[in-house]
Motif scaffolding. Structure first.
Motif, short mmCIF file in Angstrom:
data_model
loop_
_atom_site.label_atom_id
_atom_site.label_comp_id
_atom_site.label_asym_id
_atom_site.label_seq_id
_atom_site.Cartn_x
_atom_site.Cartn_y
_atom_site.Cartn_z
N PRO A 66 0.83 -1.21 0.00
CA PRO A 66 0.00 0.00 0.00
C PRO A 66 0.86 1.26 0.00
O PRO A 66 2.07 1.22 0.25
CB PRO A 66 -0.82 -0.12 1.29
CG PRO A 66 -0.65 -1.53 1.75
CD PRO A 66 0.66 -1.99 1.22
N VAL A 67 0.23 2.38 -0.22
CA VAL A 67 0.92 3.67 -0.19
C VAL A 67 1.26 4.03 1.25
O VAL A 67 0.46 3.80 2.17
CB VAL A 67 0.04 4.76 -0.83
CG1 VAL A 67 0.71 6.13 -0.72
CG2 VAL A 67 -0.23 4.43 -2.28
N ASN A 68 2.45 4.58 1.45
CA ASN A 68 2.89 5.07 2.76
C ASN A 68 2.86 3.96 3.81
O ASN A 68 2.44 4.16 4.96
CB ASN A 68 2.02 6.24 3.22
CG ASN A 68 2.74 7.14 4.20
OD1 ASN A 68 3.95 7.05 4.36
ND2 ASN A 68 2.00 7.99 4.87
N ASP A 69 3.31 2.79 3.43
CA ASP A 69 3.37 1.66 4.35
C ASP A 69 4.55 1.86 5.31
O ASP A 69 5.69 2.04 4.88
CB ASP A 69 3.55 0.36 3.56
CG ASP A 69 3.40 -0.87 4.45
OD1 ASP A 69 3.14 -0.69 5.67
OD2 ASP A 69 3.54 -1.99 3.95
N GLU A 70 4.26 1.86 6.63
CA GLU A 70 5.30 2.13 7.61
C GLU A 70 6.30 0.99 7.76
O GLU A 70 7.35 1.16 8.38
CB GLU A 70 4.66 2.42 8.97
CG GLU A 70 3.83 3.69 8.98
CD GLU A 70 3.26 3.99 10.35
OE1 GLU A 70 3.47 3.15 11.26
OE2 GLU A 70 2.62 5.03 10.52
N SER A 71 5.97 -0.19 7.25
CA SER A 71 6.88 -1.32 7.41
C SER A 71 8.11 -1.20 6.51
O SER A 71 9.11 -1.87 6.75
CB SER A 71 6.15 -2.63 7.11
OG SER A 71 5.66 -2.63 5.77
N VAL A 72 8.04 -0.36 5.48
CA VAL A 72 9.17 -0.16 4.59
C VAL A 72 9.41 1.34 4.48
O VAL A 72 8.57 2.16 4.83
CB VAL A 72 8.93 -0.78 3.19
CG1 VAL A 72 8.84 -2.28 3.28
CG2 VAL A 72 7.65 -0.21 2.58
N GLU A 73 10.58 1.69 4.00
CA GLU A 73 10.96 3.09 3.95
C GLU A 73 10.34 3.81 2.76
O GLU A 73 10.02 4.99 2.84
CB GLU A 73 12.48 3.21 3.90
CG GLU A 73 12.99 4.63 3.95
CD GLU A 73 14.50 4.69 3.93
OE1 GLU A 73 15.04 5.80 3.89
OE2 GLU A 73 15.13 3.60 3.94
N ALA A 74 10.18 3.16 1.61
CA ALA A 74 9.69 3.82 0.41
C ALA A 74 8.26 4.29 0.61
O ALA A 74 7.44 3.63 1.24
CB ALA A 74 9.78 2.88 -0.78
N TYR A 75 7.95 5.46 0.04
CA TYR A 75 6.61 6.03 0.18
C TYR A 75 5.62 5.41 -0.79
O TYR A 75 4.47 5.14 -0.44
CB TYR A 75 6.69 7.55 -0.04
CG TYR A 75 5.39 8.19 -0.45
CD1 TYR A 75 4.32 8.28 0.42
CD2 TYR A 75 5.24 8.70 -1.75
CE1 TYR A 75 3.13 8.86 0.04
CE2 TYR A 75 4.05 9.29 -2.14
CZ TYR A 75 3.00 9.37 -1.24
OH TYR A 75 1.82 9.94 -1.63
N ALA A 76 6.02 5.17 -2.05
CA ALA A 76 5.10 4.71 -3.09
C ALA A 76 4.66 3.27 -2.84
O ALA A 76 5.38 2.46 -2.26
CB ALA A 76 5.77 4.82 -4.46
N GLY A 77 3.43 2.97 -3.31
CA GLY A 77 2.94 1.60 -3.28
C GLY A 77 3.32 0.86 -4.55
O GLY A 77 3.88 1.44 -5.50
N LEU A 78 3.04 -0.44 -4.59
CA LEU A 78 3.42 -1.28 -5.73
C LEU A 78 2.24 -2.11 -6.19
O LEU A 78 1.48 -2.64 -5.36
CB LEU A 78 4.60 -2.19 -5.37
CG LEU A 78 5.92 -1.50 -5.00
CD1 LEU A 78 6.94 -2.53 -4.56
CD2 LEU A 78 6.44 -0.66 -6.16
N VAL A 79 2.10 -2.21 -7.53
CA VAL A 79 1.09 -3.06 -8.15
C VAL A 79 1.81 -4.08 -9.02
O VAL A 79 2.69 -3.71 -9.83
CB VAL A 79 0.10 -2.24 -9.00
CG1 VAL A 79 -0.92 -3.15 -9.67
CG2 VAL A 79 -0.60 -1.20 -8.15
N GLU A 80 1.44 -5.33 -8.86
CA GLU A 80 2.07 -6.41 -9.62
C GLU A 80 1.14 -6.83 -10.76
O GLU A 80 -0.02 -7.22 -10.52
CB GLU A 80 2.37 -7.59 -8.70
CG GLU A 80 3.11 -8.72 -9.39
CD GLU A 80 3.41 -9.86 -8.42
OE1 GLU A 80 2.68 -10.89 -8.48
OE2 GLU A 80 4.33 -9.70 -7.60
#
Length: 896
Positions: A653-667
């Motif tokens: 998801p967007v702005n996921d606190e578990s990782v540093e990157a802000y953007a989300g990902l769609v596969e």
């Protein structure tokens, strides 16, 4: 009362002048016990008016039509009413009866309440008392011992007039004497002492007479004289534990003789003791030869020991330690391994026997004393630390902050990448000093998974320069990145203590780029905000700075300290879009979709999706947007959207606190890519063809590698920014490409593939509500939560408030924080049930019999219904069938 047979006047002389009677000499003023009274005339009283029945006192308080008088002859505060005042030319008017006026009065019992009241109150301007006081005095002179000496009483602050009573100005003492083999107590005051120059003291042997006051019927000692002063020998002092308490006395178990000793509550020097309290007292021998405790005072818990303690100090090793975090919750017990009489033994000890508040670990060497109780129990007492365990791992660090009021602080661990470690003052081993900011220390690192924190224990101060050394020469460099918060650190296995202040969180260091003039190479040096000379003006990327190098002796790493700006870089203005607004703050997404920036709303009005320009600033490890200005629409037109759509699954998801990157990902699955690559692409415009060809080439490379394609997306990529897709949701989107870089791809016009569901409003609260599901097959069979911000309206229609019972249409999304599903895009259906049909669902009001329709009526030709006439009727009533002219069909029966 055969004992009280003689009377004396105020001078102490025998009032009956028979020659055969002996005189007691100088006796203080008393009142007789017989009906004898000496006539006297007071000032203002007519001759012959006897004052034997009058008492004297002073007006203490006047409250409207009543007041109170403080009696001189007895310790009594008596009520009076203004109607009982004697007012004439001699005694004055009512206005003269004010607080502090000396009066004389009679005492009678009130007919209604039965309480004593003052009557016939008249002024006594001269302040005279009755010339004769009557006290019954014993003919026998007694001998006794002073148990409690009389003292001068302090003046009462509640009265605004002086104390005129001689006895009321003294605190009563107590004498003990024996008569006919029994012990008695009697009180006395300093006014009843024969020689005021030599008042009796504690344990003095005295002689006295016993008298009874007529007014109070109370026994007192008169003409008290010292016969033999108390011995000047020092009283024996002892200690013990209170074992039994009664109403006014108790018993103490002595620690020296293991016997019990009596004590009276009048001998207490402090607060009332409780059973089990440790006390200190003096031993005094009574007249009957028995000992009692006097001058009893309390001691701290554990001061008195009922066991034999060896004087020799022993050395042992801790087998079971003590945890300082549990101190005070419940008693902890440790164990010491030692050698006693050439035999290896283990002795237990309680945490109160340890003289420190820090942690004791297995392997520590300690001093202790061997103790043997009355029942033969053996234990260790007076435990103190000798040396830390040899196998304990010690680390080094520097104290960087202290919370003096809360007695805790933080240490920067130099061997763990400058990790912040919590510590409490109880773990400070230096008894003569207190911790201070900047101290270099040595400690043990402990991770507590149960309490979700890491902390430092058994902290010892080191000499300056033991951990870090600062170089004297200055270096020059340029700020490359600013320090910031480590977002992924909060999701680690073990975190530090939780604080709302961002300074207590773990920080990622900033970088300073340093150019080497010798070989024209560059290197980077880490720095933190705390290393800046002025923490209020944090250097920005591009600023030229000067600093000193600090060498970590534990790891050999170099960091920059004493950083100061010598030349600031030009302020760079960035652009972005407002994606969220709150009451006094909001968030802006940068035009390159790199991150979201926090900003404060300062008077200007902003709207969501406004294009703005701003300046980036850094404070406290966070990045802010300042100097915000709204731009005209279309100022950020630097992207193109490809003309096809794709389907995929959200993996982040967007702005996921578990990782540093802000953007989300769609596969995007390979099957969708194969369909897209095999489809025709010649239909796209000439302007889009270069971008489409670049994307197709990348998709072909992904297919050849047999791996799915991953596309980033942000808040601006959503078709509806309120509907944020969660992990594992199916989405449909298009591809957007930057004009400046055709290889930079991200998703746009992204929307969730959610099926519409229906339900009914179950309940409404302040700002939220719950919807009951119509679909029982849904895994969330309970009512779904929804927020008022998720309520949408039809296009072009006015918003209508929801009510309980309304039919709504919505989609279901999964809330990652709550771990539950919730409703979004709640839409009220317009085809609600009409009121006339809703009323038919209500229960009928009449109580008559019910009729169940087994078959619906029909016409003779087989069709349903009647076209001519309907006759209303009630169950149980007779009616006439209509004629053929009126109707050719029977009436219908309505269903209740």
């Amino acid at each position: 009362m055969s004992r009280y047979s003689r009377t004396y006047d105020s001078d102490g002389r025998d009032s009956q002048s028979s020659g055969g009677r002996r005189s007691l000499g100088n006796v203080p003023p008393m009142m007789t016990g017989r009906s004898f009274s000496a006539p006297s005339t007071s000032a203002g009283n007519p001759p012959g008016d006897s004052t034997s029945d009058f008492e004297t006192g002073v007006i203490e308080k006047v409250m409207g039509r009543y007041g109170f008088i403080a009696c001189h002859e007895r310790d009594l505060r008596i009520f009076f009413h203004m109607t009982q005042l004697v007012t004439d030319e001699i005694h004055g008017g009512v206005e003269h009866f004010k607080p502090g006026l000396e009066v004389e009065f009679k005492v009678e019992n009130d007919s209604r309440s039965g309480k004593p009241v003052a009557c016939q109150i008249r002024a006594n301007p001269a302040g005279q008392r009755p010339a004769v006081e009557r006290v019954s005095i014993s003919e026998r002179r007694y001998e006794g011992v002073v148990d409690c000496p009389a003292k001068q009483k302090q003046a009462r602050r509640t009265r605004s007039f002086p104390q005129n009573s001689s006895r009321s100005s003294h605190e009563m003492g107590r004498l003990s004497y024996r008569d006919n083999g029994e012990s008695f107590y009697v009180q006395f005051s300093l006014a009843n002492v024969a020689d005021k120059r030599f008042p009796p003291h504690q344990d003095d042997k005295v002689s006295f007479f016993i008298g009874v006051e007529k007014q109070t019927n109370r026994q007192e000692a008169f003409s008290v004289s010292v016969i033999e002063p108390a011995s000047a020998s020092v009283e024996t002092s002892s200690r013990g534990i209170v074992r039994d308490l009664r109403d006014t006395y108790g018993f103490i178990e002595r620690a020296d003789t293991r016997t019990r000793i009596f004590f009276h509550f009048s001998e207490l020097l402090g607060a009332d003791p409780q059973v089990g309290d440790c006390v200190e007292f003096s031993i005094r021998e009574q007249q009957d030869g028995r000992q009692c405790a006097c001058k009893v005072s309390g001691l701290p818990e554990g001061s008195v020991r009922m066991e034999d303690v060896e004087s020799a100090e022993r050395v042992g090793t801790i087998e079971i330690g003590l945890d300082s975090t549990r101190k005070g919750e419940e008693t902890q017990f440790g164990r010491i391994k030692c050698v006693i009489n050439s035999r290896e033994e283990t002795l237990d000890f309680a945490d109160r026997e340890f003289d420190g508040n820090y942690t004791l670990s297995p392997g520590d060497r300690v001093y202790f004393h061997h103790s043997v109780g009355r029942g033969g129990q053996r234990k260790a007492v007076k435990v103190s630390l000798l040396d830390l365990a040899a196998d304990c791992v010690r680390e080094k660090g520097i104290i960087i902050s202290l919370k003096e009021g809360s007695h805790f602080g933080f240490i920067r661990c130099c061997q763990r990448d400058d990790l912040r470690v919590f510590f409490h003052y109880n773990e400070w081993l230096e008894n003569k000093t207190r911790p201070s900011t900047g101290d270099e220390v040595e400690f043990e690192f402990v991770e507590s998974h149960a309490q979700n924190q890491r902390r430092a224990i058994r902290i010892k101060k080191l000499a300056a320069g033991s951990v870090e050394v600062i170089h004297e020469e200055f270096s020059h460099g340029v700020i490359q990145t600013a320090p910031r918060l480590n977002r992924s650190a909060s999701k680690g296995s073990v975190t530090s203590v939780t604080f709302s202040d961002s300074r207590e969180r773990e920080m990622e260091p900033g970088l300073i780029r340093v150019s080497n003039t010798s070989d024209e190479s560059t290197s980077s040096v880490n720095y933190f905000e705390r290393d800046c000379v002025d923490t209020r003006t944090v250097p920005y990327p591009g600023d030229e700075v000067v600093f000193r190098l600090c060498e970590n002796k534990c790891t050999g790493n170099l960091t920059a300290v004493k950083v100061s700006v010598i030349r600031a870089a030009e302020v760079q203005t960035e652009k972005g879009v407002v994606v969220a607004l709150k009451s006094n703050f909001g968030f802006i997404e940068t035009d390159d979709h790199r991150e979201q920036l926090y900003f404060k709303i300062k008077g200007d009005e902003y709207k969501i999706m406004d294009e703005v320009s701003f300046v980036v600033s850094h404070r406290g490890g966070r990045t802010f947007a300042e100097d915000i200005a709204v731009l005209p629409p279309g100022s950020l037109d630097h992207e193109v959207t490809l003309g096809f759509t794709l389907e995929g699954t959200v993996t982040k998801p967007v702005n996921d606190e578990s990782v540093e990157a802000y953007a989300g990902l769609v596969e995007v699955p390979t099957s969708v890519l194969e369909t897209l690559v095999g489809s025709q692409t010649e239909s796209c415009s000439t302007e889009l063809k270069p971008y489409v060809d670049t994307f197709m080439a990348e998709a072909t490379t992904v297919l050849e590698a047999s791996c799915p394609l991953t596309i980033p997306f942000t808040t601006l990529s959503l078709s509806d920014i309120r509907a944020t897709p969660q992990k594992s949701e199916q989405v449909v989107f298009s591809i957007a490409v930057r004009k400046s870089d055709s290889k930079t791809l991200h998703a746009t016009l992204l929307s969730q593939k959610r099926s519409l569901m229906r339900g009914r409003i179950d309940s409404l609260k302040d700002g939220f509500g719950f919807i009951s599901m119509d679909d029982s097959s849904h895994p969330d069979k309970e009512s779904l939560f929804f927020h008022e911000s998720e309520v949408v309206d039809e296009e072009g229609s006015e918003p209508q408030p929801l009510e309980v019972g309304d039919m709504v249409e919505f989609t279901v999304t999964y809330n990652q924080k709550r771990g539950k599903s919730q409703a979004c895009n709640v839409h009220r259906l317009s085809d609600q049930r009409p009121d006339r049909l809703s009323r038919k669902m209500e229960a009928p009001t009449h109580q008559g019999p019910r009729v169940n329709v087994r078959r619906q009526p029909c016409k003779p030709d087989g069709t349903s219904g009647f076209s001519n006439i309907l006759i209303d009727r009630t169950c149980g009533e007779y009616f006439e069938w209509p004629t053929e002219e009126e109707s050719s069909s029977p009436p219908a029966v309505e269903e209740e």
